[in-house]
Design a protein around this motif. Structure first.
Motif, PDB file in Angstrom:
ATOM      1  N   GLN A 154      36.530   4.435 -32.935  1.00 56.19           N
ATOM      2  CA  GLN A 154      35.595   4.777 -31.865  1.00 56.19           C
ATOM      3  C   GLN A 154      34.378   5.536 -32.390  1.00 56.19           C
ATOM      4  OE1 GLN A 154      37.913   6.831 -28.942  1.00 56.19           O
ATOM      5  NE2 GLN A 154      38.062   8.741 -30.088  1.00 56.19           N
ATOM      6  N   ALA A 155      34.553   6.239 -33.506  1.00 53.15           N
ATOM      7  CA  ALA A 155      33.422   6.961 -34.088  1.00 53.15           C
ATOM      8  C   ALA A 155      32.308   6.002 -34.511  1.00 53.15           C
ATOM      9  CB  ALA A 155      33.881   7.800 -35.276  1.00 53.15           C
ATOM     10  N   ILE A 156      32.678   4.845 -35.034  1.00 52.92           N
ATOM     11  CA  ILE A 156      31.679   3.871 -35.488  1.00 52.92           C
ATOM     12  C   ILE A 156      30.787   3.439 -34.328  1.00 52.92           C
ATOM     13  CG2 ILE A 156      31.339   1.566 -36.453  1.00 52.92           C
ATOM     14  CD1 ILE A 156      34.081   1.966 -37.887  1.00 52.92           C
ATOM     15  N   LEU A 157      31.405   3.098 -33.191  1.00 54.11           N
ATOM     16  CA  LEU A 157      30.637   2.645 -32.038  1.00 54.11           C
ATOM     17  C   LEU A 157      29.901   3.795 -31.367  1.00 54.11           C
ATOM     18  CD1 LEU A 157      29.771   0.473 -30.061  1.00 54.11           C
ATOM     19  CD2 LEU A 157      31.950   0.762 -28.868  1.00 54.11           C
ATOM     20  N   LEU A 158      30.576   4.917 -31.177  1.00 56.90           N
ATOM     21  CA  LEU A 158      29.953   6.042 -30.485  1.00 56.90           C
ATOM     22  C   LEU A 158      28.777   6.621 -31.270  1.00 56.90           C
ATOM     23  CD1 LEU A 158      33.170   7.759 -29.111  1.00 56.90           C
ATOM     24  CD2 LEU A 158      31.290   6.861 -27.728  1.00 56.90           C
ATOM     25  N   PRO A 215      31.199  12.053 -25.206  1.00 54.15           N
ATOM     26  CA  PRO A 215      30.325  11.411 -26.191  1.00 54.15           C
ATOM     27  C   PRO A 215      30.818  11.514 -27.626  1.00 54.15           C
ATOM     28  CG  PRO A 215      29.387  13.499 -25.474  1.00 54.15           C
ATOM     29  CD  PRO A 215      30.595  13.258 -24.619  1.00 54.15           C
ATOM     30  N   SER A 216      31.685  12.488 -27.904  1.00 57.44           N
ATOM     31  CA  SER A 216      32.203  12.611 -29.263  1.00 57.44           C
ATOM     32  C   SER A 216      33.369  11.655 -29.469  1.00 57.44           C
ATOM     33  CB  SER A 216      32.665  14.047 -29.537  1.00 57.44           C
ATOM     34  OG  SER A 216      33.951  14.275 -28.986  1.00 57.44           O
ATOM     35  N   ALA A 217      33.755  11.492 -30.723  1.00 55.90           N
ATOM     36  CA  ALA A 217      34.870  10.599 -31.046  1.00 55.90           C
ATOM     37  C   ALA A 217      36.182  11.355 -31.210  1.00 55.90           C
ATOM     38  CB  ALA A 217      34.557   9.833 -32.332  1.00 55.90           C
ATOM     39  N   SER A 218      36.228  12.600 -30.796  1.00 58.33           N
ATOM     40  CA  SER A 218      37.414  13.427 -30.993  1.00 58.33           C
ATOM     41  C   SER A 218      38.649  12.823 -30.335  1.00 58.33           C
ATOM     42  CB  SER A 218      37.182  14.828 -30.437  1.00 58.33           C
ATOM     43  OG  SER A 218      38.386  15.578 -30.440  1.00 58.33           O
ATOM     44  N   LYS A 219      39.702  12.640 -31.106  1.00 62.39           N
ATOM     45  CA  LYS A 219      40.954  12.092 -30.571  1.00 62.39           C
ATOM     46  C   LYS A 219      41.609  13.041 -29.586  1.00 62.39           C
ATOM     47  CE  LYS A 219      43.740  13.950 -34.369  1.00 62.39           C
ATOM     48  NZ  LYS A 219      44.629  13.639 -35.502  1.00 62.39           N
ATOM     49  N   ASP A 220      41.242  14.322 -29.631  1.00 65.85           N
ATOM     50  CA  ASP A 220      41.809  15.292 -28.704  1.00 65.85           C
ATOM     51  C   ASP A 220      41.167  15.202 -27.330  1.00 65.85           C
ATOM     52  OD1 ASP A 220      43.480  16.405 -30.712  1.00 65.85           O
ATOM     53  OD2 ASP A 220      41.807  17.621 -31.447  1.00 65.85           O
ATOM     54  N   LEU A 221      40.019  14.566 -27.253  1.00 64.42           N
ATOM     55  CA  LEU A 221      39.264  14.527 -26.006  1.00 64.42           C
ATOM     56  C   LEU A 221      39.191  13.146 -25.366  1.00 64.42           C
ATOM     57  CD1 LEU A 221      36.238  16.776 -27.067  1.00 64.42           C
ATOM     58  CD2 LEU A 221      38.305  17.457 -25.821  1.00 64.42           C
ATOM     59  N   ARG A 222      39.365  12.091 -26.172  1.00 66.07           N
ATOM     60  CA  ARG A 222      39.206  10.751 -25.608  1.00 66.07           C
ATOM     61  C   ARG A 222      40.047   9.722 -26.338  1.00 66.07           C
ATOM     62  NH1 ARG A 222      35.872   7.039 -25.271  1.00 66.07           N
ATOM     63  NH2 ARG A 222      33.981   8.045 -24.454  1.00 66.07           N
ATOM     64  N   VAL A 223      40.215   8.585 -25.674  1.00 69.57           N
ATOM     65  CA  VAL A 223      40.809   7.393 -26.284  1.00 69.57           C
ATOM     66  C   VAL A 223      39.698   6.351 -26.388  1.00 69.57           C
ATOM     67  CG1 VAL A 223      43.117   7.892 -25.419  1.00 69.57           C
ATOM     68  CG2 VAL A 223      41.570   6.492 -24.029  1.00 69.57           C
ATOM     69  N   PRO A 224      39.871   5.296 -27.213  1.00 70.48           N
ATOM     70  CA  PRO A 224      38.773   4.350 -27.460  1.00 70.48           C
ATOM     71  C   PRO A 224      38.540   3.346 -26.338  1.00 70.48           C
ATOM     72  CG  PRO A 224      40.672   3.729 -28.753  1.00 70.48           C
ATOM     73  CD  PRO A 224      41.016   5.035 -28.113  1.00 70.48           C
ATOM     74  N   VAL A 225      38.326   3.879 -25.136  1.00 74.91           N
ATOM     75  CA  VAL A 225      37.846   3.101 -23.999  1.00 74.91           C
ATOM     76  C   VAL A 225      36.435   3.602 -23.754  1.00 74.91           C
ATOM     77  CG1 VAL A 225      38.180   2.521 -21.567  1.00 74.91           C
ATOM     78  CG2 VAL A 225      40.170   2.873 -23.048  1.00 74.91           C
ATOM     79  N   ILE A 226      35.441   2.828 -24.153  1.00 79.09           N
ATOM     80  CA  ILE A 226      34.066   3.309 -24.258  1.00 79.09           C
ATOM     81  C   ILE A 226      33.173   2.512 -23.313  1.00 79.09           C
ATOM     82  CG2 ILE A 226      32.108   3.610 -25.824  1.00 79.09           C
ATOM     83  CD1 ILE A 226      34.289   3.694 -28.110  1.00 79.09           C
TER      84      ILE A 226
END
Length: 400
Positions: A296-300, A315-326
């Motif tokens: 998700q970091a690559i796309l975000l 907006p960040s790619a932090s795994k603690d805050l989000r899953v890769p549904v963008i």
């Protein structure tokens, strides 16, 4: 069962990935494990009979069905008597709302971040019984969250049900469910119903640790067959009226809520999904989260730095805050138009629209064209970094 989970080898377990199609619409449904496919074939070939009879094949089928429920329950740290398996999360939540005991004056607090499955069932029963619905909104239109402080202002001694997502199927932002449970359970009759559909493919779920009363998710988004699962804590079973025939038992949640047995051959394949995560599932889920954070970091990173892009969600790619549904929109370009232009240039499959989170897009994100909605790219651990970089390249071509 594999000895140690291998991200690099995961793709070999999904036959559909041999196609040219690149699957980036995974929040709508994941691809299916090879062992799940074989299990369904084997069931239909060998033990496709009615359960509960005394002849040998029926005994085998009945035993397999029972073992499947044990595996399905263990996946979320529940007991087999605490789950019901059915055709969809939407259907299971409608069954639950119909069966749950309500009293005059009860109030329901429904998050506007919900997929409609976790709103419609409750709104319908509230209208039918004359109960009050309080809508739980969000302050930040770009990264809306289920705010605990706002929930406190909505709950009262009259609160009966609070519903929210574990992660939004639009924003991918993870909800602090345990903190919400702490607020809800301050009120004597209040129960918490969590939709885990968008979270379950990405994180290990422990319903006991979360302290939820109800939790639903779809196996067909967790590498399995097209069925879903509902959990209800045993401590609230006495508040659920049985929907089944009068002569049937009521000892388990499934007996209370299922109007017929769950699909046999699909249910029988669930242990194959559970096995996929290996003998140390906690470590497996950690590997998945770490890897998906890189994806998700690559796309975000690309989307954050584009002046015409609005990201909806963390907006960040932090795994603690989000899953890769963008999800995002691009100024001056229709969402479906962007999807179609990428499709002309590549084999990437993702989508646009409201994804059944209509209220979120209209009333929280404030989009004028909800049907066109947002562009949503949803990734899983069987996607590759190369695929995501290829998507970024295609987006660059279209948005230039």
């Amino acid at each position: 069962m594999v000895a140690s989970f291998d991200i690099a080898g995961a793709r070999t377990r999904f036959p559909a990935l041999k196609q040219d199609q690149v699957f980036m619409d995974n929040a709508g449904g994941s691809q299916v494990l090879d062992t799940v496919i074989e299990s369904i074939r084997s069931y239909l070939t060998n033990i496709n009979v009615q359960l509960g009879a005394s002849y040998n094949v029926s005994k085998s089928a009945t035993t397999a069905h029972g073992e499947a429920y044990k595996a399905a329950a263990s996946f979320i740290n529940a007991g087999p008597d605490e789950i019901s398996i059915g055709v969809s999360t939407t259907q299971l939540l409608h069954n639950l709302s119909t069966a749950l005991d309500f009293q005059p004056g009860d109030e329901l607090v429904l998050s506007k971040l919900n997929h409609e499955a976790n709103s419609a069932a409750w709104a319908r029963i509230a209208e039918r019984l004359g109960l009050r619905v309080k809508w739980w909104g969000a302050k930040d239109a770009k990264n809306p969250v289920c705010d605990v402080d706002e929930l406190k202002s909505l709950c009262s001694e009259k609160t009966r049900v609070v519903s929210c997502p574990h992660a939004s199927n639009i924003t991918g932002t993870i909800t602090d469910v345990k903190a919400i449970a702490g607020v809800v359970h301050q009120f004597p009759r209040a129960l918490l119903c969590v939709d885990g559909v968008a979270l379950a493919p990405h994180r290990q779920v422990d319903v006991k640790t979360l302290e939820v009363d109800f939790y639903a998710f779809s196996w067909y988004k967790v590498y399995g067959p097209h069925i879903a699962q509902l959990y209800a804590s045993s401590r609230v079973h006495d508040q659920i009226k049985p929907l089944g025939h009068f002569f049937k038992g009521t000892e388990t949640l499934d007996l209370k809520l299922n109007l017929a047995s769950a699909n046999y051959e699909l249910t029988n394949s669930i242990p194959r999904v559970v096995e996929y995560f290996g003998p140390n599932p906690t470590a497996t889920w950690e590997k998945i989260a770490d890897y998906e954070e890189k994806l998700q970091a690559i796309l975000l990173d690309y989307l954050r730095n584009h002046p015409k892009v609005t990201i909806y969600g963390e907006p960040s790619a932090s795994k603690d805050l989000r899953v890769p549904v963008i999800s995002f929109s691009v100024s001056g370009i229709k969402s479906q138009g962007l999807v179609e232009e990428v499709e002309k240039r590549s084999s990437y499959g993702f989508r646009s629209g409201h994804m059944y989170s209509y209220r979120l897009l209209r009333e929280v994100l404030g989009l004028s064209d909800v049907e066109d909605g947002v562009v949503r790219v949803s990734l899983l651990h069987y996607n590759t970094e190369e695929e995501v970089r290829g998507l970024v390249k295609a987006l660059q071509e279209v948005m230039s």
